[in-house]
Design a protein around this motif. Structure first.
Motif, PDB file in Angstrom:
ATOM      1  N   ARG A  24       0.796  -1.168  -0.162  1.00  9.72           N
ATOM      2  CA  ARG A  24       0.092   0.274  -0.386  1.00  9.72           C
ATOM      3  C   ARG A  24       0.385   1.869  -0.294  1.00  9.72           C
ATOM      4  NH1 ARG A  24      -5.696   2.317   2.933  1.00  9.72           N
ATOM      5  NH2 ARG A  24      -5.461   0.322   2.312  1.00  9.72           N
ATOM      6  N   GLN A  25       1.767   1.180   0.835  1.00 15.22           N
ATOM      7  CA  GLN A  25       2.956   2.249   1.111  1.00 15.22           C
ATOM      8  C   GLN A  25       3.029   2.843  -0.828  1.00 15.22           C
ATOM      9  OE1 GLN A  25       1.891   3.996   3.796  1.00 15.22           O
ATOM     10  NE2 GLN A  25       3.987   4.427   4.050  1.00 15.22           N
ATOM     11  N   LYS A  26       3.856   1.852  -0.989  1.00 16.22           N
ATOM     12  CA  LYS A  26       4.554   2.099  -2.720  1.00 16.22           C
ATOM     13  C   LYS A  26       3.445   2.289  -3.849  1.00 16.22           C
ATOM     14  CE  LYS A  26       8.443  -1.274  -1.690  1.00 16.22           C
ATOM     15  NZ  LYS A  26       8.268  -2.723  -1.691  1.00 16.22           N
ATOM     16  N   GLN A  27       2.313   1.471  -3.282  1.00 17.16           N
ATOM     17  CA  GLN A  27       1.005   2.032  -4.594  1.00 17.16           C
ATOM     18  C   GLN A  27       0.289   3.748  -4.118  1.00 17.16           C
ATOM     19  OE1 GLN A  27      -2.681   0.477  -3.152  1.00 17.16           O
ATOM     20  NE2 GLN A  27      -3.726   0.434  -5.434  1.00 17.16           N
ATOM     21  N   LEU A  28       0.542   3.898  -3.097  1.00 21.37           N
ATOM     22  CA  LEU A  28       0.488   5.668  -2.671  1.00 21.37           C
ATOM     23  C   LEU A  28       1.319   6.302  -3.074  1.00 21.37           C
ATOM     24  CD1 LEU A  28      -1.708   5.165   0.807  1.00 21.37           C
ATOM     25  CD2 LEU A  28      -2.277   6.056  -1.199  1.00 21.37           C
ATOM     26  N   ALA A  29       2.728   6.005  -3.013  1.00 25.49           N
ATOM     27  CA  ALA A  29       3.611   6.660  -3.444  1.00 25.49           C
ATOM     28  C   ALA A  29       3.192   6.868  -5.073  1.00 25.49           C
ATOM     29  CB  ALA A  29       4.968   6.225  -2.972  1.00 25.49           C
ATOM     30  N   GLN A  73      -9.490   9.814  -1.998  1.00 33.65           N
ATOM     31  CA  GLN A  73      -9.095  10.850  -0.180  1.00 33.65           C
ATOM     32  C   GLN A  73      -7.851  10.262   0.293  1.00 33.65           C
ATOM     33  OE1 GLN A  73     -10.784  13.212   0.998  1.00 33.65           O
ATOM     34  NE2 GLN A  73     -12.591  13.173   0.305  1.00 33.65           N
ATOM     35  N   VAL A  74      -7.901   8.918   0.116  1.00 37.19           N
ATOM     36  CA  VAL A  74      -6.690   8.746   0.740  1.00 37.19           C
ATOM     37  C   VAL A  74      -5.465   9.345   0.463  1.00 37.19           C
ATOM     38  CG1 VAL A  74      -5.037   6.273   1.717  1.00 37.19           C
ATOM     39  CG2 VAL A  74      -7.484   6.275   2.461  1.00 37.19           C
ATOM     40  N   VAL A  75      -5.219   9.069  -1.333  1.00 35.39           N
ATOM     41  CA  VAL A  75      -3.980   9.704  -1.260  1.00 35.39           C
ATOM     42  C   VAL A  75      -4.219  11.117  -1.128  1.00 35.39           C
ATOM     43  CG1 VAL A  75      -3.469  10.187  -3.826  1.00 35.39           C
ATOM     44  CG2 VAL A  75      -4.398   7.923  -3.763  1.00 35.39           C
ATOM     45  N   PHE A  76      -5.524  11.824  -1.090  1.00 39.68           N
ATOM     46  CA  PHE A  76      -4.906  13.193  -1.033  1.00 39.68           C
ATOM     47  C   PHE A  76      -4.764  13.505   0.376  1.00 39.68           C
ATOM     48  CE2 PHE A  76      -8.448  15.029  -3.929  1.00 39.68           C
ATOM     49  CZ  PHE A  76      -8.089  15.049  -5.016  1.00 39.68           C
ATOM     50  N   GLU A  77      -4.915  13.103   1.256  1.00 36.14           N
ATOM     51  CA  GLU A  77      -3.891  12.803   2.382  1.00 36.14           C
ATOM     52  C   GLU A  77      -2.768  13.161   2.856  1.00 36.14           C
ATOM     53  OE1 GLU A  77      -3.948  14.064   6.487  1.00 36.14           O
ATOM     54  OE2 GLU A  77      -5.010  14.188   5.373  1.00 36.14           O
ATOM     55  N   GLU A  78      -2.170  11.242   1.490  1.00 40.01           N
ATOM     56  CA  GLU A  78      -0.843  11.405   1.462  1.00 40.01           C
ATOM     57  C   GLU A  78      -0.537  12.677   1.359  1.00 40.01           C
ATOM     58  OE1 GLU A  78       2.046   8.861   2.309  1.00 40.01           O
ATOM     59  OE2 GLU A  78       0.551   8.645   2.800  1.00 40.01           O
ATOM     60  N   LEU A  79      -1.159  13.253  -0.165  1.00 39.27           N
ATOM     61  CA  LEU A  79       0.000  14.219  -0.454  1.00 39.27           C
ATOM     62  C   LEU A  79      -0.752  16.150   0.548  1.00 39.27           C
ATOM     63  CD1 LEU A  79      -2.057  13.906  -4.141  1.00 39.27           C
ATOM     64  CD2 LEU A  79       0.392  14.285  -3.287  1.00 39.27           C
ATOM     65  N   LYS A  81       0.120  15.266   3.363  1.00 37.88           N
ATOM     66  CA  LYS A  81       0.773  15.025   4.324  1.00 37.88           C
ATOM     67  C   LYS A  81       2.363  15.399   4.477  1.00 37.88           C
ATOM     68  CE  LYS A  81      -0.930  10.955   6.432  1.00 37.88           C
ATOM     69  NZ  LYS A  81      -1.014   9.353   7.021  1.00 37.88           N
ATOM     70  N   LYS A  82       2.759  15.443   3.246  1.00 31.94           N
ATOM     71  CA  LYS A  82       3.415  15.760   2.123  1.00 31.94           C
ATOM     72  C   LYS A  82       3.980  17.311   1.209  1.00 31.94           C
ATOM     73  CE  LYS A  82       4.732  11.255  -0.248  1.00 31.94           C
ATOM     74  NZ  LYS A  82       4.746  10.311  -1.681  1.00 31.94           N
ATOM     75  N   GLY A  83       3.324  17.959   1.938  1.00 31.41           N
ATOM     76  CA  GLY A  83       2.813  19.508   1.660  1.00 31.41           C
ATOM     77  C   GLY A  83       2.462  20.285   0.368  1.00 31.41           C
ATOM     78  N   ASN A  84       2.378  18.793  -0.334  1.00 29.93           N
ATOM     79  CA  ASN A  84       1.777  18.935  -1.591  1.00 29.93           C
ATOM     80  C   ASN A  84       0.834  19.464  -2.079  1.00 29.93           C
ATOM     81  OD1 ASN A  84       3.740  16.923  -2.222  1.00 29.93           O
ATOM     82  ND2 ASN A  84       4.698  18.607  -3.302  1.00 29.93           N
ATOM     83  N   LEU A  85      -0.684  19.290  -0.996  1.00 32.58           N
ATOM     84  CA  LEU A  85      -1.924  19.881  -1.066  1.00 32.58           C
ATOM     85  C   LEU A  85      -2.960  20.449   0.334  1.00 32.58           C
ATOM     86  CD1 LEU A  85      -4.549  17.495  -2.027  1.00 32.58           C
ATOM     87  CD2 LEU A  85      -5.406  17.815   0.058  1.00 32.58           C
ATOM     88  N   GLU A  86      -3.104  21.716   0.142  1.00 34.16           N
ATOM     89  CA  GLU A  86      -3.945  22.292   1.121  1.00 34.16           C
ATOM     90  C   GLU A  86      -5.407  22.245   0.863  1.00 34.16           C
ATOM     91  OE1 GLU A  86      -2.913  26.112   2.276  1.00 34.16           O
ATOM     92  OE2 GLU A  86      -0.502  25.348   2.169  1.00 34.16           O
ATOM     93  N   TRP A  87      -6.036  21.644   1.435  1.00 34.04           N
ATOM     94  CA  TRP A  87      -8.125  21.860   1.142  1.00 34.04           C
ATOM     95  C   TRP A  87      -8.043  23.650   1.752  1.00 34.04           C
ATOM     96  CZ3 TRP A  87      -9.575  17.619  -0.571  1.00 34.04           C
ATOM     97  CH2 TRP A  87      -8.879  16.541   0.122  1.00 34.04           C
TER      98      TRP A  87
END
Length: 174
Positions: A24-29, A73-79, A81-87
Motif C-alpha cells: 500500500r505504501q508503494k501504491q500510495l507513493a 481521499q487517502v491519496v489526497f491525505e498522503e499528498l 502530509k507531504k505538503g503538496n496539498l491544502e484543503w
C-alpha cells in the motif's frame, strides 16, 4: 506533448487499495507521483474531489477501472502530509495542489531574476507571471496565490520584499 502514463496505470489492481502495508505504501507513493505529474503536465492548481473520480488521472476508461472516492481521499491525505496539498474548505471538497512547493517556485523565480541581472528591480505580480519577459519560464502563468506564497518564501529568506502598489501588489528583489 502528451502526458505519459506510468505502467501501473494499465494494471487493474492499481485502482484498488492494497491491504498489505508495504504494498500500500508503494501504491500510495505511485498514486501521489501520478497525481502530481498529471497536475504539473496540465498546470492544474486546484482540484474538486467530486470531479476527481471522473478525471482521467483516477479513471482509466481503457481498462474500465477507477479509484474509489475513499481511495482518492487517502491519496489526497498522503499528498497533504507531504505538503503538496491544502484543503480549501472544511468539508474537504476542493483543494490546492502544489506540484511544486512555494519555496521551489521562489527559487526558480529568484534564479531568473539573478540570471537576467534584475536584482534591485521592482515587478508587478502580473509582470512576473504573465509578462513578455517571463515567457517560456516555468513560472509563467503561475496562479497569483502560488506566486504570492513563493514571494513570501523569498521575503522570509531576505531575497525579496512584497510591496503595495497603486494597482495591486509588486515585489522588489534584492
Amino acid at each position: 506533448m502528451s502526458f505519459e502514463w506510468p505502467w501501473q496505470y494499465s494494471f487493474p489492481p492499481f485502482f484498488t487499495l492494497q491491504p498489505n502495508v508495504d504494498t500500500r505504501q508503494k501504491q500510495l507513493a505511485a498514486w501521489c507521483s501520478l497525481a502530481l505529474s498529471y497536475c504539473r503536465h496540465h498546470r492544474l492548481y486546484t482540484l474538486d474531489v467530486m470531479e476527481a473520480q471522473e478525471s482521467p488521472v483516477f479513471n482509466n476508461k481503457k481498462i474500465e477501472r477507477k479509484l474509489s472516492m475513499e481511495a482518492i481521499q487517502v491519496v489526497f491525505e498522503e499528498l497533504r502530509k507531504k505538503g503538496n496539498l491544502e484543503w480549501l474548505d472544511k468539508n474537504k471538497s476542493r483543494c490546492l495542489v502544489m506540484w511544486r512547493r512555494p519555496e521551489e517556485w521562489g527559487k526558480l523565480i529568484y534564479q531568473w531574476v539573478s540570471k537576467n541581472g534584475m536584482n534591485n528591480s521592482v515587478f508587478t505580480l502580473y509582470e512576473l507571471s504573465n509578462g513578455d519577459d517571463t515567457q517560456g519560464e516555468d513560472f509563467h502563468g503561475l496562479e497569483e496565490w502560488m506566486l504570492l506564497r513563493s514571494l513570501q518564501a523569498l521575503q522570509t529568506d531576505g531575497k525579496a520584499e512584497i510591496i503595495s502598489m497603486d494597482d495591486g501588489k509588486g515585489v522588489k528583489f534584492f
